[in-house]
Design an enzyme around this catalytic site. Sequence first.
Site, PDB file in Angstrom:
ATOM      1  N   LYS A 123      41.646  44.409  30.598  1.00 48.02           N
ATOM      2  CA  LYS A 123      41.734  45.696  31.298  1.00 48.02           C
ATOM      3  C   LYS A 123      40.294  46.132  31.591  1.00 48.02           C
ATOM      4  O   LYS A 123      39.384  45.861  30.794  1.00 48.02           O
ATOM      5  CB  LYS A 123      42.445  46.733  30.394  1.00 48.02           C
ATOM      6  CG  LYS A 123      42.490  48.158  30.959  1.00 48.02           C
ATOM      7  CD  LYS A 123      43.396  48.303  32.161  1.00 48.02           C
ATOM      8  CE  LYS A 123      43.349  49.721  32.748  1.00 48.02           C
ATOM      9  NZ  LYS A 123      43.969  49.800  34.090  1.00 48.02           N
ATOM     10  N   CYS A 152      39.605  49.416  42.396  1.00 49.98           N
ATOM     11  CA  CYS A 152      40.654  50.365  41.991  1.00 49.98           C
ATOM     12  C   CYS A 152      40.818  51.379  43.130  1.00 49.98           C
ATOM     13  O   CYS A 152      39.832  51.942  43.601  1.00 49.98           O
ATOM     14  CB  CYS A 152      40.264  51.081  40.695  1.00 49.98           C
ATOM     15  SG  CYS A 152      41.459  52.351  40.247  1.00 49.98           S
ATOM     16  N   GLY A 158      48.161  38.992  43.508  1.00 51.22           N
ATOM     17  CA  GLY A 158      48.947  39.986  44.227  1.00 51.22           C
ATOM     18  C   GLY A 158      50.379  39.509  44.400  1.00 51.22           C
ATOM     19  O   GLY A 158      50.651  38.669  45.264  1.00 51.22           O
TER      20      GLY A 158
END
Length: 301
Positions: free
Chosen positions: A45, A127, A240
């Site tokens: 993360k 982001c 994706g």
Amino acid sequence: MVSLKTEIGSISLERPGIVASGIMDETGPSMVRMIESGAGAVVTKSVGLEPNAGHANPCFTEVSGGYVNAMGLPNPGIELFKEEMDVAVPKGKIVGSIYGAGPEDFSKLAGRMEDYGACAVELNLSCPHAKGYGMEVGTDPAMVKAIVSAVKSAVSIPVWAKLTPNTHILGDIGMAVQDAGGDAVVAINTLKAMVICPEIGRPLLSNKFGGLSGAAVKPVGVRAVYDLRTVLDIPIVGVGGIETWRDAAEYIMAGASAFQVGSAIGTVGTDVFARINDGLSSFMEEYGYSSIADMTGVAHD
Ligand code: DHB
């Protein structure tokens, strides 16, 4: 004999599937679990310089074909993240994802990730909804070049840049990474999105905007990788909406040397890597591809 081994520049992976940043990679034990489930590597993360609580709930919702989330980059900060790296690094290849507001933040964070034993760093330049971070710095090629150059001077591990699809100058951004000495690009991060709740007549997420991930974004990602392959020489990691071996094969044929899986760890389960590995091997055997490198970019004529 079919081999699933692949290289992303100087990094060799036994298996081409990598855990994407943001899911099952916030803690050491979750990263170990994913390595044991068949992932070739795990991206953490995204971690910043200081602890960050993230956004208030609701910050995550399911939509047709995926998820929309605005977690708000929650993380314990780079200092404390050492505890997680100490657990995960002895068990597999860990790529440290970092976010910052500019070259100085990114350089400091990359240096710490290198000290903690990361095999590479992935710069979150993408982001879609963080004020002053992510896509706000990652859609300006001059800023991207400055960040990647600074990080390259600060560390000796490979530097990957994760790019946003929320731009019409993706090729220029990819070139900025390559010109600055970046070792690979990772495409794509989430698409900027919104969900409105009719009953309350307001956006559902506390942050209003979020990032769309999951099966719905796959054709956008495949197109982005294909476009990047036409202009770049450095390796591409595709990400994706990958849920099955067919999805992974599309990304590889568009030009990716490896791929990442995120949302499908939720929709399919933690065995998604094992399933993709089996399916890819059978496909490669049947269609005469002996390696991932053999299949990379074949969709280009
Ligand atoms: C978050 C970060 C991302 O890079 C993204 O694509 C989606 C959400 C977040 O932490 O909010």
